[in-house]
Design a protein around this motif. Structure first.
Motif, PDB file in Angstrom:
ATOM      1  N   LEU A  61      40.706 -38.459  41.106  1.00  0.00           N
ATOM      2  CA  LEU A  61      42.078 -38.301  40.635  1.00  0.00           C
ATOM      3  C   LEU A  61      42.677 -39.701  40.557  1.00  0.00           C
ATOM      4  N   LEU A  62      43.372 -39.974  39.465  1.00  0.00           N
ATOM      5  CA  LEU A  62      43.831 -41.333  39.246  1.00  0.00           C
ATOM      6  C   LEU A  62      44.869 -41.761  40.275  1.00  0.00           C
ATOM      7  N   LYS A  63      45.888 -40.903  40.473  1.00  0.00           N
ATOM      8  CA  LYS A  63      46.921 -41.245  41.450  1.00  0.00           C
ATOM      9  C   LYS A  63      46.639 -40.482  42.740  1.00  0.00           C
ATOM     10  N   SER A  64      47.008 -41.058  43.849  1.00  0.00           N
ATOM     11  CA  SER A  64      46.827 -40.322  45.098  1.00  0.00           C
ATOM     12  C   SER A  64      47.844 -39.182  45.123  1.00  0.00           C
ATOM     13  N   VAL A  65      47.394 -38.041  45.607  1.00  0.00           N
ATOM     14  CA  VAL A  65      48.273 -36.873  45.597  1.00  0.00           C
ATOM     15  C   VAL A  65      48.463 -36.386  47.031  1.00  0.00           C
ATOM     16  N   PRO A  66      49.564 -35.706  47.252  1.00  0.00           N
ATOM     17  CA  PRO A  66      49.875 -35.283  48.623  1.00  0.00           C
ATOM     18  C   PRO A  66      49.016 -34.124  49.100  1.00  0.00           C
ATOM     19  N   TYR A  67      48.297 -33.482  48.225  1.00  0.00           N
ATOM     20  CA  TYR A  67      47.545 -32.305  48.657  1.00  0.00           C
ATOM     21  C   TYR A  67      46.049 -32.583  48.732  1.00  0.00           C
ATOM     22  N   ARG A  68      45.323 -31.711  49.398  1.00  0.00           N
ATOM     23  CA  ARG A  68      43.876 -31.833  49.447  1.00  0.00           C
ATOM     24  C   ARG A  68      43.303 -31.288  48.153  1.00  0.00           C
ATOM     25  N   PHE A  69      42.178 -31.780  47.828  1.00  0.00           N
ATOM     26  CA  PHE A  69      41.687 -31.493  46.491  1.00  0.00           C
ATOM     27  C   PHE A  69      40.169 -31.343  46.577  1.00  0.00           C
ATOM     28  N   TYR A  70      39.670 -30.193  46.172  1.00  0.00           N
ATOM     29  CA  TYR A  70      38.265 -29.869  46.358  1.00  0.00           C
ATOM     30  C   TYR A  70      37.489 -30.052  45.062  1.00  0.00           C
ATOM     31  N   LYS A  71      36.317 -30.703  45.156  1.00  0.00           N
ATOM     32  CA  LYS A  71      35.501 -30.913  43.961  1.00  0.00           C
ATOM     33  C   LYS A  71      34.159 -30.215  44.132  1.00  0.00           C
ATOM     34  N   GLY A  72      33.663 -29.604  43.097  1.00  0.00           N
ATOM     35  CA  GLY A  72      32.355 -28.955  43.174  1.00  0.00           C
ATOM     36  C   GLY A  72      31.536 -29.277  41.939  1.00  0.00           C
ATOM     37  N   PHE A  73      30.244 -29.495  42.116  1.00  0.00           N
ATOM     38  CA  PHE A  73      29.376 -29.790  40.976  1.00  0.00           C
ATOM     39  C   PHE A  73      28.186 -28.848  40.966  1.00  0.00           C
ATOM     40  N   ARG A  74      27.811 -28.428  39.776  1.00  0.00           N
ATOM     41  CA  ARG A  74      26.622 -27.599  39.644  1.00  0.00           C
ATOM     42  C   ARG A  74      25.854 -28.027  38.409  1.00  0.00           C
ATOM     43  N   ALA A  75      24.624 -27.600  38.319  1.00  0.00           N
ATOM     44  CA  ALA A  75      23.855 -27.891  37.105  1.00  0.00           C
ATOM     45  C   ALA A  75      22.950 -26.708  36.815  1.00  0.00           C
ATOM     46  N   LEU A  76      22.635 -26.544  35.553  1.00  0.00           N
ATOM     47  CA  LEU A  76      21.790 -25.437  35.132  1.00  0.00           C
ATOM     48  C   LEU A  76      21.076 -25.855  33.855  1.00  0.00           C
ATOM     49  N   THR A  77      19.790 -25.569  33.784  1.00  0.00           N
ATOM     50  CA  THR A  77      19.073 -25.819  32.530  1.00  0.00           C
ATOM     51  C   THR A  77      18.395 -24.529  32.128  1.00  0.00           C
ATOM     52  N   GLN A  78      18.516 -24.177  30.858  1.00  0.00           N
ATOM     53  CA  GLN A  78      17.759 -23.025  30.386  1.00  0.00           C
ATOM     54  C   GLN A  78      17.099 -23.354  29.055  1.00  0.00           C
ATOM     55  N   ALA A  79      16.167 -22.514  28.678  1.00  0.00           N
ATOM     56  CA  ALA A  79      15.469 -22.746  27.423  1.00  0.00           C
ATOM     57  C   ALA A  79      16.389 -22.373  26.275  1.00  0.00           C
ATOM     58  N   GLY A  80      16.448 -23.211  25.264  1.00  0.00           N
ATOM     59  CA  GLY A  80      17.191 -22.859  24.059  1.00  0.00           C
ATOM     60  C   GLY A  80      16.199 -22.301  23.053  1.00  0.00           C
ATOM     61  N   GLU A  81      15.958 -23.088  22.013  1.00  0.00           N
ATOM     62  CA  GLU A  81      14.923 -22.704  21.046  1.00  0.00           C
ATOM     63  C   GLU A  81      13.632 -23.367  21.494  1.00  0.00           C
ATOM     64  N   PHE A  82      12.917 -22.680  22.337  1.00  0.00           N
ATOM     65  CA  PHE A  82      11.706 -23.276  22.892  1.00  0.00           C
ATOM     66  C   PHE A  82      10.548 -22.509  22.281  1.00  0.00           C
ATOM     67  N   GLU A  83       9.831 -23.115  21.372  1.00  0.00           N
ATOM     68  CA  GLU A  83       8.773 -22.355  20.715  1.00  0.00           C
ATOM     69  C   GLU A  83       7.411 -23.039  20.757  1.00  0.00           C
ATOM     70  N   VAL A  84       6.421 -22.186  20.887  1.00  0.00           N
ATOM     71  CA  VAL A  84       5.042 -22.654  20.962  1.00  0.00           C
ATOM     72  C   VAL A  84       4.292 -21.994  19.814  1.00  0.00           C
TER      73      VAL A  84
END
Lengths: 843, 416
Positions: free
Chosen positions: B391-414
Motif C-alpha cells: 500500500l502506497l500510504k501507511s494506513v491506520p488499519y491492518r491489511f491482509y494480503k494473500g497470494f495463490r497460483a493455478l495452472t491448467q491446460a488450455g489448448e493442449f494437443e498431442v
C-alpha cells in the motif's frame, strides 16, 4: 373504455392463445388502478411482469395501454421502469394514447431523485412520436443543465433521439450549440463522450443542407478539439475511447513531431484490456504513419505483440474479429510476421473459418527460413478429419511452392500426397502439381514418374481430372502409356459429365498426337468424332476447329495447339491491390471481416461515419477553390471509376484464379485479357514490355489477338506536359493532399528486367526521376517490395501531381497511383511517368 | 451503431428483445438467423459476423444462449463483439450463471441492465462494479433485505458514487471491517506436440486476478521478481502506464471487489509438466491404440484432473479401449474421454485397445488429435513470481494480503 384499436387489431396468427389472457389482465389492472390498499404495489408488480413477459414473447398487449398508464402513477421505481419499457415499445403504434404518458413522464423529469429524472427523460425521448416533440424540448433543455451528470448524459443522447424524430425542432431549440458547449466544458467524461457521438451524427446529417453544420463538423477535426479529447482520453470509458480514437484516426497532423506526440500519448492504449480499444489505436497508428514508410514499418512491429495476444486470449468470436484484421496486416507486410508463424498454427477445435484465415496467413509469411517448418505443419493438416481444411492446407503447400522457396522439399511432399490414396488429397495434389510444372518445368521428370502411376479411374473431381489430362497431353513424350491412357478416357467420353474435362481431353489428345502420331491417331479420330457430336457448344466448336486446322495444315496446327511454352513467372493475384488498399483505409470496420471494401456491400446511406473523412476532404478543397460542386462530382466520378476498374479486375481475377488453381488454358486467356487491358490503358506504349506470359498462350481464345513478334509499336510521342524542375513540397502538405485528393489514375506496370536490376542501388530510380523533374518525397520497403512517393509540379502553374509507386522486384510487377490537383492533365502526366519508367535501366 | 439486441434460447426462441434506436428491427431477422444456424449444423460454426439481407448481425454464443446484435451501418466489428461478450459476462455475474430459465425468471433485471449498458446503440457503462451499484443483483442478501425491510426494489435509491468520484471505477466511500487483498495468478498452457513427440509450440496465457476489499481509496503497487519473461501484457484501466514502462511495477487504485488486473502471455516455453504418447498401428482392418501418460517435469505440486480426450475418426466402426488407471468412456458422438485424475506415483497410466475400421479399409488414414487437460494448484508454470504488494500510504488499519497460483491446460494437443 376500450381503445378503438382493439377491435381492428386481430391477434397475430402465431399467438392465438394471447387474447383471453390479455383481457384478463386488463380487468385486473383496472381493479388495481384506483386501489390504495397496502401491498397493492406488489400485486401491480406481478401483473406488470406478466404483461412484459407477454410482450417479450411476442403477444400483442397494446390494448392494455390505458390501464398500464393509469397504474403507473406510483412511486415504486421498478414499476416505473417496467412501465417505461412498455410505453417505449407501444407508443409508436398508439400515438394518441402516448399522449397520456407525457404527463407523468414530464412530472418524473422533475423528480428529486436524479435516477428517476434520468430514466424518465430517457423514456420520454424514446417514445419517438412525431406529434409529441413539443413536449420534449422543455425537459431536454433542463436536463442538459441538470446538476447531476447522469441526467445530463441521458439528455445528450435524448437530443440525438429528438433530432431523428424532428430535425428542425432540435436545431431550432439550438441544442447542437448547447451540446458543443457541454462537450468542451463538462467535467464528466461520459457526458463529453455522448456529446461527441451525438454531434458527429447530427452535423454529418445536417452538413448536406447547412453550410454551418459542415463547418462545425470540420471543426471537430481541428487541432484544439482533437487534442482536447486526446488529453482526456484516460478519463473516458473504454467505449468512448474507441470513439475518440476513431476521431483521431481522421485527424491530419501538420508535421511529423505532432505525429510522434500523438503516438506517444496513445501508446499505452495498446495495452488496454478491451480489444476494441486496441484495434482502434492500431488504426490511428497506421493511418498517421502512412506516408512515413520506415516509421510505418516500426508501427507494424509495435502492434504485432498486442494483436497476437488478443488473438490467443479471449473468446473465439473476438479472436476471429482480431484475426481478420491481423490477416489484412500480414498480407500487407508478411516479412514482419515471418518470425511469428507459430501463432498461425491451427488448433484442433478451432472453428473452420478461423483455420482458413490462419492457413492463408501461414502461406503469406513463408520465407526461406521458416518454409520447412510451415510445410511440415501444413502436411499434418492434410491428414485432418476436417476435409475442407485438409484440402485448403494442401493448396497452401502448393502456394508456398509457387513462392519459390525450398521447392525441392515441397515437391517431395506433394508427391507424397499423391501416394496417400485418399481421393480428395490426390485431387488437390494433382491440381497443384500441374501448376507447379507450369512454373518449374525442370521438375517434370520427377513428377511425371509419380503422376504416370495414377490411374485416371481413381480421379473423379473434374478439376483434378482436367489437371491430370493436361499433364498427360503436355508431357506425353515422357510417358510411355499416355496415348493409351488418353484413349481409354476418350472411350468413356459419354460418361464424362464435365465439359471442362472434355475440352481438356480434346487439347491433350491433339498435343499427344503431335508427339506420338502413330499411337495416338486412333484416339484423336475418336475424340474429334465424339467432340463433333457433343451437345456442349464449346466442346463442339473446339473439336470442329481442331478438325479444320488439321485439315488445313498439320504443322500450322501444331504451332497453334502446342507452341513452345515459357514458364509462368507469377500467377494472377486474387485481389487487386486497389481493393486491398481500400480495405486497409477502412481498417477496424466490417470491410476487413468481409474482405471487401464497404462500397461493395453497404448502401450508400448506411455507410455511416466512415464516409466522413472523404466528404470532409472534398469540402476543404471546396473552401479553397470556392467551388463546392466540381470536386464533389470528381469524387463521385472517381468512385465510379474505382468501381469499374475493380469489377474489371475482378473479371480478370475470376478467370485468373480459376486458371491458377485448376485449368491451364483458361489461365492463359486471363493473361491475355490482362495484357489487353494494359494495352488499352497505356496506349500501346508498353507492348514492347508486355508480360512474358502472353507468349505462353496455348489457347485458341488467344489467337484473335496479336501478340509476340508484332510488338514493335512506336514509342509514344513526347508528352506536351512540362514540369517544374525546382518544384518543392513539404511532407505535411503532401500527406494532406494525398488524403484529400481522389485517385485520378491507377495502373499496373511491368518493369523491364534491367530496371529491376538497377533498383538494387537505392537512389537510382530517384535520380532517374529527378532528371525529368519528378521528385521523390519518401521511399522505403524491404526486398522484394519497395514503395516510393513522388511529386511533380507543372512548369507554368502550381498544380501538383502526387504519385505512389509500388514495385515487387521479384515479379517486376508494379503499381502506379496518381493523384492530381488538375484532373484533366493527369492522363498526360501518367503517360510521362510511364515513359520515364520504361527508359529506366535502358542505356 | 447497434440497432437491436436479441437473446435467443437454444431452440431459437426469442427470449428478449431490446430495440435501441428509432429504426425498429423486425423479429423476423431472428428466424432468418436461426434457419442459417440450423443449416450450418450448430451456431458455434456460424461466423461471428453475418450479413443478412437487411442487417449485419453480430453473434456471440454462450452456454446455449445466442446474443444477437443487429446494425445497418459500418462500425468496428470488434466493438460489437466485445460489447456482446461483456453483456454475457455481466449477466453471468448477476444471475449466477446463464441459462434459459435464469434469463426468463429475471428478464426485468436483464432489461434494466441493458438499459444502463447501452443507449441509442452506443455502449455506456459496462464496468460490473458500477452496474452493481445502480442495479442490485438478485442475490440472497437482497432477497433477505426485501423481506426484512419490506422494500423489494432492486434498484438502489442513490446513484453510484463512482459516477461522481475522481476514480471512475471505484466508489469513494468503501468501508470494511477486515481489509484484505487476494492476488491470484491463473495460467493456461497452450501446447502442440507433433506426431514425433516434438514440442511444436508451447505458450502460456495468464491473468492476474485481484479481489480487493479495502477501505477508502488505496493506492497499491505490485511487483514481480522476473517481469522480463512477460511477452505481452494488457491492463485493466486502473493500471498506470508510466511506472510499468520504467520499472515494470504495477501501480493502481483497485476497483472494489473482484477484477482482472492484467493479462499476459509468455512464449517459447521449453517443456510441459506431463507427457502423452499415443501410438497407433494399423494392420488388416484394425488399429491398435496405446496411449501412455506420465510426469515429464515434476512441478513440485500434485497434478490433478488429468484427462485425455479424442474423437474417433469417422471411418472407425467400433472401439474397445481399456486403461490400467482411471476410466474410459466412449460417447455416441464418437468422443472418447479417459479421465485419469491424479497421476499415481508407482505406475505409468496407459490406455490400450483396438479400433475396428470400416470394411475395405486396411489402414487408418486420418489420425485423431488427443486433447489433454490438467490442473496444478500452487504453481504458475510460466515461472512468473510476485515479489511484493504494497500500500502506497501507511494506513491506520491492518491489511491482509494473500497470494495463490493455478495452472491448467488450455489448448493442449498431442497429434498422432
Amino acid at each position: 373504455m376500450a381503445p378503438p384499436q382493439q377491435s381492428q387489431r386481430s391477434p397475430s396468427p402465431s399467438q392465438p392463445s394471447g387474447k383471453g389472457e390479455v383481457s384478463d389482465l386488463k380487468s385486473q389492472l383496472r381493479q388495481l388502478a384506483g386501489s390504495r390498499a397496502p401491498g397493492v404495489d406488489d400485486s401491480k408488480r406481478e401483473l406488470f411482469k406478466k404483461v412484459i413477459s407477454y410482450m417479450t414473447i411476442g403477444i400483442d398487449v397494446s390494448p392494455l395501454f390505458g390501464e398500464m398508464v393509469m397504474c403507473s402513477a406510483a412511486s415504486d421505481i421498478v414499476l416505473k421502469k417496467m412501465c417505461y419499457l412498455y410505453v417505449g415499445n407501444y407508443a409508436k403504434v398508439n400515438p394518441d394514447l402516448a399522449l397520456l404518458t407525457i404527463n407523468f413522464l414530464q412530472r418524473d423529469c422533475k423528480d428529486e431523485d436524479p435516477m428517476i429524472r434520468g430514466l424518465a427523460l430517457r423514456s420520454l425521448c424514446s417514445l419517438r412520436v412525431a406529434n409529441l416533440v413539443e413536449y420534449l424540448v422543455g425537459p431536454l433543455g433542463s436536463g442538459l443543465k441538470d446538476s447531476n451528470s447522469y441526467v445530463r448524459m441521458v439528455a445528450v443522447i435524448g437530443v440525438l433521439k429528438l433530432y431523428h424524430i424532428s430535425a428542425s425542432t432540435c436545431v431550432d431549440a439550438e441544442f447542437p450549440s448547447t451540446l458543443k458547449h457541454l462537450m468542451l466544458n463538462d467535467p464528466d467524461a461520459l457526458v463529453v463522450a455522448n456529446c461527441l457521438s451525438a454531434l458527429q451524427e447530427i452535423w454529418t446529417l445536417e452538413a448536406s443542407t447547412a453550410e454551418e453544420a459542415a463547418r462545425e463538423r470540420e471543426a471537430l477535426l481541428s487541432k484544439p478539439v482533437v487534442y482536447y479529447f486526446l488529453n482526456r482520453i484516460k478519463e473516458f470509458s473504454e467505449w468512448a475511447q474507441c470513439l475518440v480514437l476513431e476521431l483521431a484516426a481522421k485527424y491530419v497532423p501538420s508535421d511529423s513531431n505532432e505525429i510522434f506526440d500523438i503516438m506517444n500519448l496513445l501508446e499505452d492504449r495498446l495495452q488496454h484490456a478491451n480489444g476494441a480499444v486496441v484495434l482502434a489505436t492500431t488504426k490511428v497508428f497506421l493511418q498517421l504513419t502512412l506516408s512515413m514508410a520506415d516509421v510505418h514499418q516500426q508501427v507494424y512491429e509495435r502492434i504485432k505483440a498486442p494483436l497476437l495476444t488478443l488473438v490467443s486470449s479471449g473468446s473465439p468470436e473476438q479472436s476471429y474479429a482480431v484475426l481478420s484484421h491481423l490477416h489484412l496486416l500480414v498480407m500487407r507486410a508478411p516479412y514482419i510476421f515471418s518470425g511469428d508463424y507459430k501463432h498461425f498454427y491451427c488448433q484442433y477445435n478451432e472453428p473452420s473459418y478461423v483455420k482458413k484465415l490462419k492457413l492463408e496467413m501461414l502461406t503469406a509469411v513463408a520465407n526461406e527460413s521458416n518454409t520447412y517448418e510451415i510445410v511440415t505443419e501444413l502436411c499434418e493438416y492434410a491428414a485432418n478429419v476436417d476435409i475442407p481444411i485438409a484440402r485448403e492446407s494442401i493448396r497452401a503447400v502448393g502456394k508456398i511452392a509457387l513462392q519459390q522457396y525450398d521447392v525441392n522439399a515441397i515437391v517431395d511432399r506433394l508427391l507424397q500426397f499423391l501416394e496417400m490414396e485418399k481421393d480428395y488429397v490426390t485431387a488437390e495434389a494433382l491440381v497443384l502439381v500441374k501448376d507447379l510444372l507450369r512454373k518449374y518445368p525442370q521438375w517434370s521428370q520427377d513428377c511425371i514418374a509419380v503422376v504416370g502411376n495414377i490411374s485416371s479411374k481413381n480421379v473423379q473431381e473434374p478439376k483434378a481430372k482436367a489437371a491430370l489430362i493436361w499433364m498427360l497431353g503436355e508431357y506425353s513424350q515422357d510417358m510411355q502409356d499416355a496415348p493409351y491412357a488418353l484413349e481409354s478416357l476418350v472411350e468413356n467420353w459419354d460418361e464424362e459429365h464435365s465439359p471442362e474435362v472434355r475440352l481438356h481431353l480434346l487439347t491433350a489428345v491433339m498435343k499427344c498426337f503431335f508427339k506420338k502420331p502413330p499411337e495416338t491417331q486412333k484416339a484423336l479420330g475418336a475424340a474429334l468424332a465424339a467432340g463433333l457430336a457433343d451437345y456442349h457448344q464449346d466442346v463442339h466448336d473446339r473439336a470442329l476447329f481442331y478438325y479444320r486446322l488439321l485439315q488445313y495444315n498439320v504443322s500450322v496446327a501444331e504451332r497453334v495447339v502446342n507452341p513452345p511454352k515459357q514458364a509462368v513467372s507469377v500467377f494472377a493475384d486474387t485481389q487487386s491491390s486497389e481493393v486491398k488498399d481500400r480495405i486497409f483505409d477502412e481498417f477496424n470496420s466490417l470491410s476487413v471481416v468481409y474482405q471487401k471494401p464497404s462500397y461493395m456491400f453497404t448502401d450508400k446511406e448506411h455507410r455511416g461515419p466512415f464516409e466522413f473523412s472523404d466528404e470532409l476532404g472534398n469540402l476543404s478543397i471546396g473552401a479553397e477553390s470556392a467551388d463546392t460542386v466540381v470536386p464533389a462530382q470528381s469524387v463521385e466520378a472517381n468512385d465510379k471509376d474505382l468501381l469499374l476498374s475493380t469489377t474489371e479486375k475482378e473479371d480478370g481475377r475470376d478467370l485468373g484464379s480459376n486458371g491458377s488453381a485448376y485449368s491451364a488454358p483458361s489461365y492463359s486467356s486471363a493473361a491475355t485479357s490482362q495484357s489487353h487491358e494494359e494495352l488499352a490503358l497505356t496506349n500501346a506504349s508498353v507492348l514492347g514490355q508486355a508480360p512474358a506470359s502472353s507468349f505462353a498462350i496455348d489457347d485458341l481464345l488467344g489467337l484473335d489477338f496479336p501478340v509476340g513478334g508484332t510488338a514493335a509499336a512506336p514509342p509514344p510521342p513526347p508528352p506536351s506536359l512540362r514540369l517544374n524542375p525546382k518544384a518543392v513540397l513539404d511532407p505535411g502538405t503532401f500527406q494532406q493532399k494525398w488524403r484529400q485528393l481522389p485517385i485520378s489514375s491507377s495502373q499496373e506496370y511491368s518493369m523491364s528486367p534491367q530496371g529491376v536490376a538497377l533498383l538494387t542501388s537505392p537512389n537510382a530510380l530517384l535520380k532517374h526521376m529527378k532528371d525529368i523533374s519528378i521528385h521523390c518525397i519518401a521511399s522505403g520497403g524491404q526486398s522484394p517490395n519497395f514503395k516510393y512517393f513522388f511529386f511533380a509540379q507543372k512548369a507554368e502553374e502550381t498544380s501538383t501531381f502526387l504519385v505512389e509507386y509500388i514495385i515487387n522486384t521479384s515479379s517486376a510487377k508494379s503499381q502506379i497511383k496518381i493523384k492530381a490537383d488538375d484532373q484533366s492533365s493527369s492522363e498526360a502526366f501518367s503517360t510521362l511517368f510511364q515513359s520515364a519508367l520504361s527508359k529506366f535501366g535502358s542505356p | 451503431m447497434l440497432q437491436c439486441i436479441f437473446l435467443l434460447s437454444d431452440s431459437g426462441e426469442v427470449m428478449l428483445e431490446k430495440q435501441l434506436t428509432g429504426h425498429r428491427v423486425d423479429r423476423s431477422i431472428c428466424d432468418w438467423f436461426w434457419e442459417q444456424a440450423v443449416s450450418q449444423g450448430d451456431s458455434f460454426k456460424q461466423l461471428p459476423v453475418v450479413a443478412s439481407p437487411t442487417h449485419y448481425l453480430f453473434q456471440v454464443f454462450r452456454e446455449g444462449i445466442t446474443f444477437l446484435a443487429c446494425t445497418q451501418v459500418e462500425m468496428p466489428p470488434l466493438m460489437g463483439i466485445e460489447f456482446l461478450c461483456r453483456v454475457a459476462d455481466v449477466l453471468n455475474d448477476y444471475l449466477g450463471g446463464l441459462n434459459e430459465d435464469l434469463i426468463k425468471d429475471n428478464f426485468v433485471i436483464v432489461y434494466e441492465l441493458l438499459d444502463e449498458m447501452i443507449d441509442n446503440g452506443f455502449p455506456l457503462t459496462t464496468e460490473p462494479n458500477i452496474l452493481q451499484e445502480m442495479i442490485a443483483p438478485p442475490n440472497i442478501v437482497s432477497k433477505m433485505l426485501s423481506v426484512v425491510t419490506g422494500n423489494s426494489s432492486n434498484v438502489s435509491d442513490v446513484l453510484p458514487g463512482a459516477t461522481a468520484s475522481r476514480v471512475p471505477w471505484r466508489t469513494a466511500d468503501a468501508k470494511y471491517a477486515n481489509n484484505e487483498v487476494y492476488v491470484d495468478l491463473v495460467e493456461e498452457m497452450d501446447a502442440i506436440i507433433s506426431r514425433d513427440g516434438v514440442l511444436v509450440k508451447c505458450e502460456i496465457n495468464g491473468e492476474v486476478q485481484v479481489n480487493s476489499h479495502i477501505t477508502g481509496i488505496p493506492d497499491l503497487t505490485l511487483s514481480f521478481a522476473n517481469p522480463s519473461i512477460l511477452d505481452d501484457v494488457r491492463f485493466h484501466r486502473c493500471v498506470r502506464f508510466r511506472p510499468w514502462e520504467s520499472h515494470q511495477v504495477l501501480s493502481f487504485v483497485p476497483p472494489d471487489g473482484q477484477f482482472k488486473l492484467m493479462s499476459y502471455r509468455v512464449r517459447k516455453l521449453k517443456s510441459t509438466p506431463i507427457y502423452v504418447k499415443p501410438q497407433l498401428t494399423s494392420d488388416g482392418g484394425t488399429c491398435r491404440v496405446n496411449v501412455m501418460v506420465g510426469i515429464r517435469n515434476d512441478p513440485g505440486k500434485t497434478i490433478d484432473s488429468v484427462t485425455v480426450q479424442f474423437i474417433l475418426p469417422p471411418c472407425v466402426l467400433s472401439a474397445d479401449l481399456t486403461s490400467n488407471h482411471g476410466t474410459v468412456n466412449i460417447f455416441s458422438d464418437k468422443t472418447c474421454t479417459w479421465s485419469i485424475g491424479r497421476i499415481p506415483k508407482d505406475k505409468a497410466p496407459s490406455m490400450t485397445g483396438t479400433l475396428v475400421l470400416e470394411n475395405g479399409l486396411e489402414r487408418l488414414h486420418v489420425f485423431p488429435t488427443f486433447r489433454v487437460g490438467f490442473r496444478i494448484m500452487g504453481v504458475a508454470l510460466s515461472g512468473l513470481q510476485i515479489e511484493k504488494l504494497d500500500l502506497l500510504k501507511s494506513v491506520p488499519y491492518r491489511f491482509y494480503k494473500g497470494f495463490r497460483a493455478l495452472t491448467q491446460a488450455g489448448e493442449f494437443e498431442v497429434r498422432s
